[in-house]
Design an enzyme around this catalytic site. Sequence first.
Site, mmCIF file in Angstrom:
data_model
loop_
_atom_site.group_PDB
_atom_site.id
_atom_site.type_symbol
_atom_site.label_atom_id
_atom_site.label_comp_id
_atom_site.label_asym_id
_atom_site.label_seq_id
_atom_site.Cartn_x
_atom_site.Cartn_y
_atom_site.Cartn_z
ATOM 1 C CD GLU A 242 -3.100 -0.905 0.462
ATOM 2 O OE1 GLU A 242 -3.118 0.056 -0.340
ATOM 3 O OE2 GLU A 242 -4.050 -1.696 0.577
ATOM 4 C CB CYS A 276 -1.974 7.288 1.324
ATOM 5 S SG CYS A 276 -3.393 6.474 2.096
#
Length: 523
Positions: A242, A276
């Site tokens: 990720e 993010c």
Amino acid sequence: MPGELQVMVAKIPSMNPATGEILSEIECASEEEVLAAVGRARVAQGAWSDLGVRRRIEILRQFQRRLHSRKSRIAEAITREAGKPAAEALVTEVLVVLDAARFLIDNAWGLLRDEAVPHGNLVTKLKSGRLVREPHGVIGIISPWNYPFSIPATEALAALVAGNAVVLKPSELTPQVALELASLLHAAGVPGDVFQVVIGEGPVGAALMRSPIDKLVFTGSVTTGKRIAAAAAERLLPVVLELGGKDPMLVLDDADVDVASSAAVWGAFVNAGQACLSVERCYVHHSLYESFAHACAEKTKQLRVGNGMDAHTDVGPMIRERQVRIVEAHVEDAKAREARVLAGGHRLPELGANFYAPTVLADVTHDMRIMREETFGPVLPIMACADDDEAVRTANDSEYGLAASVWTRDAKRGERLARRIHAGTVMVNDVVSCFGISEAPHGGVKASGVGRTHGRFGLDEMVRVKYLDMDRMPGMKKVWWHGYGESFRRQMEGFLDMQFARGMGTRLRGAWRAAGVVRRKQL
Ligand code: NAD
């Protein structure tokens, strides 16, 4: 430089980024201690797996209850170490984890149980198939500092309910929050060796990579992610990555400027832009460009920046001064190339070394660093675009592909554009919140990563699928075994015609030819 190889240190400080205060000093794990932790996890995993999904779900329920009763204490611990406003920690961390537990409590049994696999091919109808979902064994989790509770917790809960043991290497910047997570899990009934935390900097993560774990779930920067992928390739270790994002927001000509500008401001400045999924690029139809940019600037100027412990704070500090320097470099590059600063554009030294004013930039172009590199800070760069096609083209012109958003009053048009955007998630008329939807898979395309966490697909990453094949006629030799010959070849041609020829006549003739196979002599 993230992921740079350093030597292992004995202790790391837990520091409050708002004040610079050292909250505690925490012992780091040595290479031997990482190996020992993984060894203990392996021994403990068997009994944990044998406990069964229903018992593990009960333990998750206990965890959820404990977390709920300690919600404010945990949120404050997050604020003290990561800086975000305590209310934001409640919503974006504690709530996300409570709901991830809810999803697993409600669904893990159904998603993890065996599944029948009906066979379509006539030749395999005499066999029954089943999918069996087995835990990998020991799962390593390496996590970042920006969501120090919700990221490792959502990943760990899925790994644990599936029957794995977990060894977590949290960010060296937020070790205390990881220890809080461990104590909640242990108090809920997860055995100490089934969930362990190894504290330290990058080299401790590298040691975990070298240890005999069975899978690694990594969340962090692209630079470190590439190192992890290279090391994993050496030993064919399965990994979920990720990684970073540069999420675009597309504001179409029919968007509601008031709502979309509030979304842009929240999406760019939540967690001081250190998310993010934060809005890192904004493309606005030229007809709305000036009014949208003006609305964003006015709302940004009203944000209260300060210590996250103050209930009125909207935007807290950045995690460390070196992160402020990256933001500053991106803004200075944009200014030098004639971007207009509509709000902010400077540090706030009167608040502390880690504060940067929420910044709105207009007239940015696609060759500026602010539009190409992950800034990971409180900056909202806005660019005009001529039409939907140009908006999609520029949105896709990025090495990243984590998430994106489209803003329009026309749902069909929004969906059409969403389908053309290269990203793991596209939201129509919302930003960032997909991370909090426990049913939704989270993950990226391109440099934003490989694999998924959260929801059904996140749970799938925590198991190996074993195919269990059971023959219904154990006393019968299979027709395809040895003893071939010309007539067997013709019988098989007939068998293929029977199943796949276009005309009914050919199929029937095929069946007639194939029938002889039952009288065939075999070895
Ligand atoms: P980072 O890559 O510097 O560190 C992440 C983790 O990796 C830390 O625990 C660190 O100690 C460890 N690490 C560093 N070097 C290592 C090595 N050689 N081997 C093994 N482990 C090592 O990232 P960060 O600064 O902590 O986090 C910010 C980044 O994370 C941003 O790029 C952000 O976009 C990304 N992120 C992605 C997601 C997502 O879900 N896609 C979520 C949050 C953050």
